[in-house]
Design an enzyme around this catalytic site. Structure first.
Site, mmCIF file in Angstrom:
data_model
loop_
_atom_site.group_PDB
_atom_site.id
_atom_site.type_symbol
_atom_site.label_atom_id
_atom_site.label_comp_id
_atom_site.label_asym_id
_atom_site.label_seq_id
_atom_site.Cartn_x
_atom_site.Cartn_y
_atom_site.Cartn_z
ATOM 1 N N HIS A 163 7.192 0.690 -0.235
ATOM 2 C CA HIS A 163 6.521 -0.460 -0.854
ATOM 3 C C HIS A 163 6.836 -0.472 -2.345
ATOM 4 O O HIS A 163 6.994 0.570 -2.972
ATOM 5 C CB HIS A 163 5.010 -0.368 -0.621
ATOM 6 C CG HIS A 163 4.274 -1.621 -0.976
ATOM 7 N ND1 HIS A 163 3.960 -1.944 -2.282
ATOM 8 C CD2 HIS A 163 3.794 -2.635 -0.209
ATOM 9 C CE1 HIS A 163 3.313 -3.103 -2.293
ATOM 10 N NE2 HIS A 163 3.207 -3.547 -1.054
ATOM 11 N N ASN A 191 -1.774 -4.907 4.876
ATOM 12 C CA ASN A 191 -1.774 -3.704 4.042
ATOM 13 C C ASN A 191 -3.029 -3.725 3.179
ATOM 14 O O ASN A 191 -3.123 -4.493 2.227
ATOM 15 C CB ASN A 191 -0.510 -3.668 3.174
ATOM 16 C CG ASN A 191 -0.486 -2.470 2.243
ATOM 17 O OD1 ASN A 191 -1.241 -1.519 2.417
ATOM 18 N ND2 ASN A 191 0.395 -2.518 1.250
ATOM 19 N N TRP A 192 -3.986 -2.880 3.518
ATOM 20 C CA TRP A 192 -5.253 -2.864 2.780
ATOM 21 C C TRP A 192 -5.146 -2.145 1.439
ATOM 22 O O TRP A 192 -6.074 -2.185 0.638
ATOM 23 C CB TRP A 192 -6.337 -2.218 3.643
ATOM 24 C CG TRP A 192 -6.933 -3.152 4.646
ATOM 25 C CD1 TRP A 192 -6.405 -4.351 5.066
ATOM 26 C CD2 TRP A 192 -8.158 -2.985 5.361
ATOM 27 N NE1 TRP A 192 -7.224 -4.937 5.992
ATOM 28 C CE2 TRP A 192 -8.319 -4.116 6.201
ATOM 29 C CE3 TRP A 192 -9.136 -2.001 5.394
ATOM 30 C CZ2 TRP A 192 -9.410 -4.279 7.048
ATOM 31 C CZ3 TRP A 192 -10.225 -2.155 6.245
ATOM 32 C CH2 TRP A 192 -10.364 -3.283 7.051
ATOM 33 N N LYS A 193 -4.033 -1.434 1.223
ATOM 34 C CA LYS A 193 -3.832 -0.690 -0.026
ATOM 35 C C LYS A 193 -5.037 0.234 -0.273
ATOM 36 O O LYS A 193 -5.580 0.797 0.668
ATOM 37 C CB LYS A 193 -3.563 -1.653 -1.177
ATOM 38 C CG LYS A 193 -2.387 -2.600 -0.885
ATOM 39 C CD LYS A 193 -1.971 -3.411 -2.079
ATOM 40 C CE LYS A 193 -0.820 -4.318 -1.697
ATOM 41 N NZ LYS A 193 -0.304 -5.090 -2.854
ATOM 42 N N GLY A 208 -1.112 -8.690 2.043
ATOM 43 C CA GLY A 208 -1.927 -7.815 1.220
ATOM 44 C C GLY A 208 -3.377 -8.243 1.205
ATOM 45 O O GLY A 208 -4.119 -8.044 2.162
ATOM 46 N N GLY A 209 -3.796 -8.864 0.100
ATOM 47 C CA GLY A 209 -5.200 -9.218 -0.087
ATOM 48 C C GLY A 209 -5.802 -10.049 1.020
ATOM 49 O O GLY A 209 -6.985 -9.889 1.362
ATOM 50 N N GLY A 246 0.768 -10.049 -5.282
ATOM 51 C CA GLY A 246 -0.499 -10.072 -5.991
ATOM 52 C C GLY A 246 -0.596 -11.083 -7.114
ATOM 53 O O GLY A 246 -1.579 -11.104 -7.850
ATOM 54 N N SER A 262 2.183 -12.453 -1.599
ATOM 55 C CA SER A 262 1.232 -13.562 -1.757
ATOM 56 C C SER A 262 1.203 -14.488 -0.540
ATOM 57 O O SER A 262 1.180 -15.714 -0.677
ATOM 58 C CB SER A 262 1.537 -14.354 -3.034
ATOM 59 O OG SER A 262 1.285 -13.567 -4.184
ATOM 60 N N GLU A 321 9.856 -8.165 0.237
ATOM 61 C CA GLU A 321 8.730 -8.447 -0.654
ATOM 62 C C GLU A 321 9.245 -8.582 -2.084
ATOM 63 O O GLU A 321 9.461 -7.583 -2.761
ATOM 64 C CB GLU A 321 7.662 -7.356 -0.553
ATOM 65 C CG GLU A 321 8.172 -5.924 -0.565
ATOM 66 C CD GLU A 321 7.122 -4.928 -1.012
ATOM 67 O OE1 GLU A 321 5.931 -5.238 -0.915
ATOM 68 O OE2 GLU A 321 7.518 -3.854 -1.499
#
Length: 254
Positions: free
Chosen positions: A99, A12-14, A235-236, A175, A214, A169
Site C-alpha cells: 500500500h 481497507n479499514w487501516k 478506504g474510508g 484520502g 477515494s 491506487e
C-alpha cells in the site's frame, strides 16, 4: 468491467476499528450474504487486533477477511511485526501488500514488497498488491515508468489469477476526495492488463485489477463500469456498512 472475471470489492479499514466496530462488519456481512453475494466477492481488511474476533463473529458468512500488512519472514526477532502465518491462523484469507502508505511512510521498496508477497504465498494467503504514482510523477509524465518498475519489482515469478490481486491506487487520490476520470483509470488499467498478459500469459488475462483511491458511493458506478476495472479497494467508505454496500450495489446495474 471485464467479462468472465468475477468482481472483487475490498475494504481497507487501516488503523480504525475496535470491538464495537464488529457491528458494522456484521451488517456488511449480512448485506453481502443477501442477493448481492452472487454478483461479486467481498473482503474487509481489518486491524490485526480485530482479525480473530471478526473471524469468530463472521463464521459461516460470505464476507472474506484480510490483513493490511505482513512481514517478509515467517518468524523471528521483529518486535511489533506480524507474519503471514499469524494472519492466516487468525482467520485471514488475503493480505494487502505494498500500500502507498507503507511504501512512503515506511520506505518499503519493491524488493521488500516482493518478499512479502512470497511470504503471503507460503502461508496460503492471496496477496493484494498495490501500485500507483504520486502527483509529482503524474505531472512529470512518469506514470507508466513508475508502474512498470513497481509491477516488475513487486510481483514474483509464479503469480497467478488465484494468488494475486492488483490494485491501482494513484497516491494523489487516496484520502483526498479526488479521483481520476474514468478515461485515466481505463488507460492505466489497460496498461497493467497488457503488462500482466505479457509476463503471465493466460493468468495475466484473468487477474483481477482493482481501482483504489477515494472510491465512494457518488463515483462508484463510473469507476466500476470502466473497462478492465474488476472491482475496488475502498478506504474510508468501507468503515460504514451503508456506504460499503451502496458501492457494492453498483453491480446490480452493470
Amino acid at each position: 468491467m471485464s467479462p468472465n472475471i468475477r468482481p472483487f470489492i475490498a475494504g481497507n479499514w487501516k488503523m480504525n476499528g475496535t470491538v464495537e466496530s464488529l457491528g458494522e462488519l456484521r451488517a456488511i456481512a449480512a448485506g453481502v450474504s443477501s442477493d448481492l453475494g452472487h454478483l461479486f466477492e467481498a473482503l474487509i481488511c481489518v486491524p490485526a487486533t480485530l482479525l480473530s474476533r471478526a473471524s469468530d463473529a463472521l463464521s459461516g458468512e460470505n464476507l472474506l477477511l484480510g490483513g493490511q500488512n505482513c512481514h517478509f519472514d515467517d518468524c523471528g526477532p521483529y518486535t511489533g511485526d506480524i507474519s503471514a502465518f499469524m494472519l492466516k491462523e487468525a482467520g485471514a484469507s488475503h493480505v494487502i501488500i505494498g500500500h502507498s502508505e507503507r511504501r512512503t511512510v515506511y520506505q518499503e521498496s519493491d524488493a521488500i514488497v516482493c518478499a512479502k508477497v512470497q511470504a503471503a504465498w507460503r502461508a496460503g494467503l492471496v496477496a493484494l498488491i498495490c501500485v500507483g504514482e504520486t502527483l509529482e510523477e503524474r505531472t512529470s509524465n512518469k506514470v507508466f515508468n513508475v508502474l512498470t518498475r513497481q509491477l516488475e519489482g513487486s510481483l514474483p515469478d509464479g503469480a497467478t489469477a488465484e494468488n494475486v490481486i492488483i490494485a491501482y491506487e494513484p497516491v494523489w487520490a487516496i484520502g483526498t476526495g479526488n479521483s481520476p476520470t474514468s478515461a485515466v483509470v481505463a488507460e492505466v488499467h489497460d496498461f497493467i492488463r497488457h503488462k500482466m498478459c505479457s509476463r503471465f500469459g493466460d493468468d495475466g488475462r484473468k487477474m483481477r485489477l482493482l481501482y483504489g483511491g477515494s472510491v465512494k458511493p457518488s463515483n462508484a458506478f463510473e469507476l466500476l463500469s470502466t473497462v478492465h476495472v474488476n472491482g475496488a479497494l475502498i478506504g474510508g467508505a468501507s468503515l460504514k456498512a451503508i456506504d460499503f454496500l451502496t458501492i457494492c450495489d453498483v453491480y446490480r446495474k452493470l
